[in-house]
Design a protein around this motif. Structure first.
Motif, PDB file in Angstrom:
ATOM      1  N   ALA A  10      28.006  25.550  40.353  1.00 50.58           N
ATOM      2  CA  ALA A  10      29.102  26.504  40.486  1.00 50.58           C
ATOM      3  C   ALA A  10      30.207  25.981  41.392  1.00 50.58           C
ATOM      4  CB  ALA A  10      28.580  27.823  41.034  1.00 50.58           C
ATOM      5  N   ASP A  11      29.890  24.990  42.255  1.00 54.59           N
ATOM      6  CA  ASP A  11      30.862  24.599  43.279  1.00 54.59           C
ATOM      7  C   ASP A  11      31.652  23.355  42.904  1.00 54.59           C
ATOM      8  OD1 ASP A  11      28.656  23.077  43.308  1.00 54.59           O
ATOM      9  OD2 ASP A  11      28.380  23.014  45.472  1.00 54.59           O
ATOM     10  N   THR A  12      31.887  23.132  41.597  1.00 56.78           N
ATOM     11  CA  THR A  12      32.705  21.994  41.194  1.00 56.78           C
ATOM     12  C   THR A  12      34.182  22.396  41.244  1.00 56.78           C
ATOM     13  OG1 THR A  12      32.595  22.675  38.908  1.00 56.78           O
ATOM     14  CG2 THR A  12      30.894  21.174  39.657  1.00 56.78           C
ATOM     15  N   PRO A  13      35.078  21.426  41.371  1.00 60.96           N
ATOM     16  CA  PRO A  13      36.516  21.753  41.411  1.00 60.96           C
ATOM     17  C   PRO A  13      36.955  22.559  40.190  1.00 60.96           C
ATOM     18  CG  PRO A  13      36.147  19.435  41.877  1.00 60.96           C
ATOM     19  CD  PRO A  13      34.822  20.001  41.524  1.00 60.96           C
ATOM     20  N   MET A  14      36.367  22.220  39.027  1.00 60.23           N
ATOM     21  CA  MET A  14      36.745  22.897  37.792  1.00 60.23           C
ATOM     22  C   MET A  14      36.405  24.388  37.849  1.00 60.23           C
ATOM     23  SD  MET A  14      35.352  21.793  34.104  1.00 60.23           S
ATOM     24  CE  MET A  14      35.550  22.784  32.645  1.00 60.23           C
ATOM     25  N   ASN A  15      35.246  24.717  38.429  1.00 59.51           N
ATOM     26  CA  ASN A  15      34.803  26.114  38.406  1.00 59.51           C
ATOM     27  C   ASN A  15      35.315  26.927  39.587  1.00 59.51           C
ATOM     28  OD1 ASN A  15      33.434  25.634  36.061  1.00 59.51           O
ATOM     29  ND2 ASN A  15      31.491  25.205  37.063  1.00 59.51           N
ATOM     30  N   THR A  16      35.745  26.264  40.663  1.00 54.26           N
ATOM     31  CA  THR A  16      36.243  27.039  41.793  1.00 54.26           C
ATOM     32  C   THR A  16      37.760  27.159  41.760  1.00 54.26           C
ATOM     33  OG1 THR A  16      36.221  25.020  43.070  1.00 54.26           O
ATOM     34  CG2 THR A  16      34.344  26.477  43.349  1.00 54.26           C
ATOM     35  N   GLY A  17      38.432  26.321  40.980  1.00 52.15           N
ATOM     36  CA  GLY A  17      39.890  26.311  40.964  1.00 52.15           C
ATOM     37  C   GLY A  17      40.474  27.295  39.975  1.00 52.15           C
ATOM     38  N   VAL A  18      41.046  26.737  38.898  1.00 48.43           N
ATOM     39  CA  VAL A  18      41.779  27.551  37.927  1.00 48.43           C
ATOM     40  C   VAL A  18      40.896  28.614  37.282  1.00 48.43           C
ATOM     41  CG1 VAL A  18      43.099  27.433  35.818  1.00 48.43           C
ATOM     42  CG2 VAL A  18      43.305  25.637  37.482  1.00 48.43           C
ATOM     43  N   GLY A  19      39.671  28.231  36.906  1.00 46.75           N
ATOM     44  CA  GLY A  19      38.788  29.164  36.208  1.00 46.75           C
ATOM     45  C   GLY A  19      38.525  30.421  37.020  1.00 46.75           C
ATOM     46  N   ALA A  20      38.186  30.222  38.308  1.00 48.84           N
ATOM     47  CA  ALA A  20      37.907  31.361  39.177  1.00 48.84           C
ATOM     48  C   ALA A  20      39.154  32.212  39.358  1.00 48.84           C
ATOM     49  CB  ALA A  20      37.395  30.866  40.523  1.00 48.84           C
ATOM     50  N   ASP A  21      40.302  31.548  39.406  1.00 46.81           N
ATOM     51  CA  ASP A  21      41.562  32.264  39.565  1.00 46.81           C
ATOM     52  C   ASP A  21      41.803  33.206  38.389  1.00 46.81           C
ATOM     53  OD1 ASP A  21      43.783  32.603  41.229  1.00 46.81           O
ATOM     54  OD2 ASP A  21      45.030  31.560  39.742  1.00 46.81           O
ATOM     55  N   TYR A  22      41.585  32.702  37.164  1.00 50.05           N
ATOM     56  CA  TYR A  22      41.744  33.566  35.985  1.00 50.05           C
ATOM     57  C   TYR A  22      40.798  34.748  36.050  1.00 50.05           C
ATOM     58  CZ  TYR A  22      44.856  30.643  33.179  1.00 50.05           C
ATOM     59  OH  TYR A  22      45.932  29.974  32.692  1.00 50.05           O
ATOM     60  N   LEU A  23      39.535  34.468  36.433  1.00 55.23           N
ATOM     61  CA  LEU A  23      38.534  35.542  36.500  1.00 55.23           C
ATOM     62  C   LEU A  23      38.946  36.611  37.504  1.00 55.23           C
ATOM     63  CD1 LEU A  23      35.230  33.496  36.302  1.00 55.23           C
ATOM     64  CD2 LEU A  23      35.907  35.321  34.752  1.00 55.23           C
ATOM     65  N   ALA A  24      39.550  36.176  38.627  1.00 53.53           N
ATOM     66  CA  ALA A  24      39.901  37.129  39.676  1.00 53.53           C
ATOM     67  C   ALA A  24      41.121  37.951  39.304  1.00 53.53           C
ATOM     68  CB  ALA A  24      40.146  36.376  40.987  1.00 53.53           C
ATOM     69  N   ARG A  25      42.124  37.326  38.691  1.00 48.84           N
ATOM     70  CA  ARG A  25      43.397  38.026  38.444  1.00 48.84           C
ATOM     71  C   ARG A  25      43.414  38.804  37.153  1.00 48.84           C
ATOM     72  NH1 ARG A  25      47.583  33.290  38.966  1.00 48.84           N
ATOM     73  NH2 ARG A  25      48.571  34.643  37.431  1.00 48.84           N
ATOM     74  N   ASN A  26      42.538  38.397  36.230  1.00 53.01           N
ATOM     75  CA  ASN A  26      42.647  38.869  34.857  1.00 53.01           C
ATOM     76  C   ASN A  26      42.727  40.384  34.720  1.00 53.01           C
ATOM     77  OD1 ASN A  26      42.180  38.737  31.893  1.00 53.01           O
ATOM     78  ND2 ASN A  26      40.307  39.743  32.541  1.00 53.01           N
ATOM     79  N   TYR A  27      41.774  41.108  35.338  1.00 54.88           N
ATOM     80  CA  TYR A  27      41.671  42.534  35.007  1.00 54.88           C
ATOM     81  C   TYR A  27      42.862  43.329  35.536  1.00 54.88           C
ATOM     82  CZ  TYR A  27      39.416  46.721  33.424  1.00 54.88           C
ATOM     83  OH  TYR A  27      39.137  47.866  32.731  1.00 54.88           O
ATOM     84  N   GLN A  28      43.339  42.984  36.743  1.00 51.90           N
ATOM     85  CA  GLN A  28      44.498  43.726  37.274  1.00 51.90           C
ATOM     86  C   GLN A  28      45.735  43.459  36.425  1.00 51.90           C
ATOM     87  OE1 GLN A  28      42.682  41.705  39.693  1.00 51.90           O
ATOM     88  NE2 GLN A  28      41.406  43.519  39.977  1.00 51.90           N
ATOM     89  N   GLU A  29      45.872  42.236  35.932  1.00 51.42           N
ATOM     90  CA  GLU A  29      47.133  41.870  35.269  1.00 51.42           C
ATOM     91  C   GLU A  29      47.168  42.248  33.794  1.00 51.42           C
ATOM     92  OE1 GLU A  29      48.423  38.216  38.198  1.00 51.42           O
ATOM     93  OE2 GLU A  29      48.053  37.804  36.089  1.00 51.42           O
ATOM     94  N   THR A  30      46.030  42.206  33.117  1.00 54.18           N
ATOM     95  CA  THR A  30      46.078  42.477  31.679  1.00 54.18           C
ATOM     96  C   THR A  30      45.258  43.691  31.255  1.00 54.18           C
ATOM     97  OG1 THR A  30      44.171  41.089  31.196  1.00 54.18           O
ATOM     98  CG2 THR A  30      46.297  40.001  31.206  1.00 54.18           C
ATOM     99  N   GLY A  31      44.212  44.022  31.988  1.00 53.37           N
ATOM    100  CA  GLY A  31      43.372  45.163  31.614  1.00 53.37           C
ATOM    101  C   GLY A  31      42.407  44.873  30.483  1.00 53.37           C
ATOM    102  N   VAL A  32      42.265  43.599  30.119  1.00 51.07           N
ATOM    103  CA  VAL A  32      41.309  43.234  29.061  1.00 51.07           C
ATOM    104  C   VAL A  32      40.045  42.688  29.721  1.00 51.07           C
ATOM    105  CG1 VAL A  32      40.940  41.818  27.029  1.00 51.07           C
ATOM    106  CG2 VAL A  32      43.212  42.658  27.558  1.00 51.07           C
ATOM    107  N   PRO A  33      38.871  43.276  29.455  1.00 49.84           N
ATOM    108  CA  PRO A  33      37.662  42.770  30.117  1.00 49.84           C
ATOM    109  C   PRO A  33      37.236  41.384  29.654  1.00 49.84           C
ATOM    110  CG  PRO A  33      37.142  44.588  28.641  1.00 49.84           C
ATOM    111  CD  PRO A  33      38.611  44.479  28.665  1.00 49.84           C
ATOM    112  N   ASN A  34      37.514  41.017  28.417  1.00 50.66           N
ATOM    113  CA  ASN A  34      37.140  39.687  27.931  1.00 50.66           C
ATOM    114  C   ASN A  34      38.189  38.670  28.395  1.00 50.66           C
ATOM    115  OD1 ASN A  34      36.559  37.383  26.516  1.00 50.66           O
ATOM    116  ND2 ASN A  34      35.882  38.480  24.699  1.00 50.66           N
TER     117      ASN A  34
END
Lengths: 125, 182
Positions: free
Chosen positions: B119-143
């Protein structure tokens, strides 16, 4: 780290490389055009694996948000690969259409036979 | 040090091994009809691997597009051409040499890659985690995959549609019989 852990940690990459090389081998060594295109498809799916494997987190779930779940796998590779799959089938369709036309023009889909026919035509002129 | 074999990792390894075996079949079999059927099985196995890798949307697409449409396209091409591959004319020595050389370099390259499932690779802590964190507030789509595909990277999808459209035109131009005038 034990040898078993080492194998588990790298197995995805090894199989990915094996698939990639199989695709490359089919493209380079086979003369049949349909087989070559299918080899190209194998090559392409190995790239899907290369993208998806590092995004997986053991113990994580698919990236569909749900209360009470903390760990999700990385969604970004999934998005990129969704695009790649669809583009892949588009190129496959175009390639197969080309093969059908080549078969109509030369009566064969073997690359070396076509090269021989073209050579003969060049010498006849 | 004790060795704990994770169940997910084990299923993943079994499926990947089957995938490799089917690939050997694809290389060796010379009847193209059998090769196409093997490719279909390969795509379904790949879809199963994707499910284990948590890429459910991709797995669904691979099963429908990779195993469905691709197989249909290849079968139609076989109907219009030939179903048997000619025996090889040249030895496979040079291609094998190229492939093994490439493979050695690639295997060397994997030692720089993060281990599977971390879980602690640059790929999974960087952009991917950012999308997961921001997604629901910004778009309201759970997927998250859907929202990234349609909202954040919408132009990508537009480009993809353009590629399919171009390929469709290409196939039509290649296969359509134009009537000669006069």
């Amino acid at each position: 780290m034990s040898i078993v852990n080492e194998i588990i940690a790298n197995y995805n990459y090894w199989i990915t490389i094996f698939l990639m090389l199989s695709g490359l081998y089919i493209v380079v060594a086979k003369s049949n055009m349909i087989k070559t295109l299918l080899g190209l498809a194998v090559f392409q799916t190995s790239v899907y694996l290369l993208y998806l494997s590092p995004g997986k987190i053991l113990g994580g779930t698919p990236p569909i948000l749900e209360k009470g779940i903390e760990v999700y796998s990385n969604p970004l590779p999934h998005v990129l690969i969704l695009t790649a799959i669809v583009v892949g089938v588009a190129t496959l369709a175009l390639g197969l259409a080309l093969v059908v036309r080549i078969n109509e023009a030369y009566g064969t889909i073997e690359e070396d036979e076509i090269t021989a026919i073209v050579d003969r035509e060049d010498h006849a002129e | 040090m004790e060795t704990v074999i994770n169940m997910e990792a084990l299923i993943n390894m079994v499926l990947l091994t089957l995938l490799a075996l089917i690939t050997l079949g694809i290389i060796r079999v010379r009847n193209l009809f059998a090769v196409v059927v093997l490719t279909g099985a390969y795509s379904f196995l790949m879809a199963s691997v994707m499910i284990v890798l948590d890429a459910v949307d991709v797995a669904m697409t691979e099963a429908s597009v990779g195993a469905g449409i691709s197989t249909v396209l290849a079968l139609s091409a076989l109907y219009l051409t030939k179903t048997e591959e000619a025996p090889p004319r040249y030895t496979a020595a040079l291609p094998l040499f190229v492939v093994i050389g490439t493979g050695a370099v690639l295997i060397y390259g994997t030692y720089g890659l993060p281990h599977f499932g971390m879980a602690d690779t640059p790929m999974n802590t960087g952009v991917g985690a950012d999308y997961l964190a921001r997604n629901y507030q910004e778009t309201g789509v759970p997927n998250v995959v859907t929202s990234v595909l349609a909202s954040y990277r919408g132009f990508d999808t537009l480009g993809e549609t353009t590629v399919i459209f171009t390929a469709g035109i290409g196939v039509l131009l290649l296969l359509k019989r134009f009537r000669q005038e006069g």
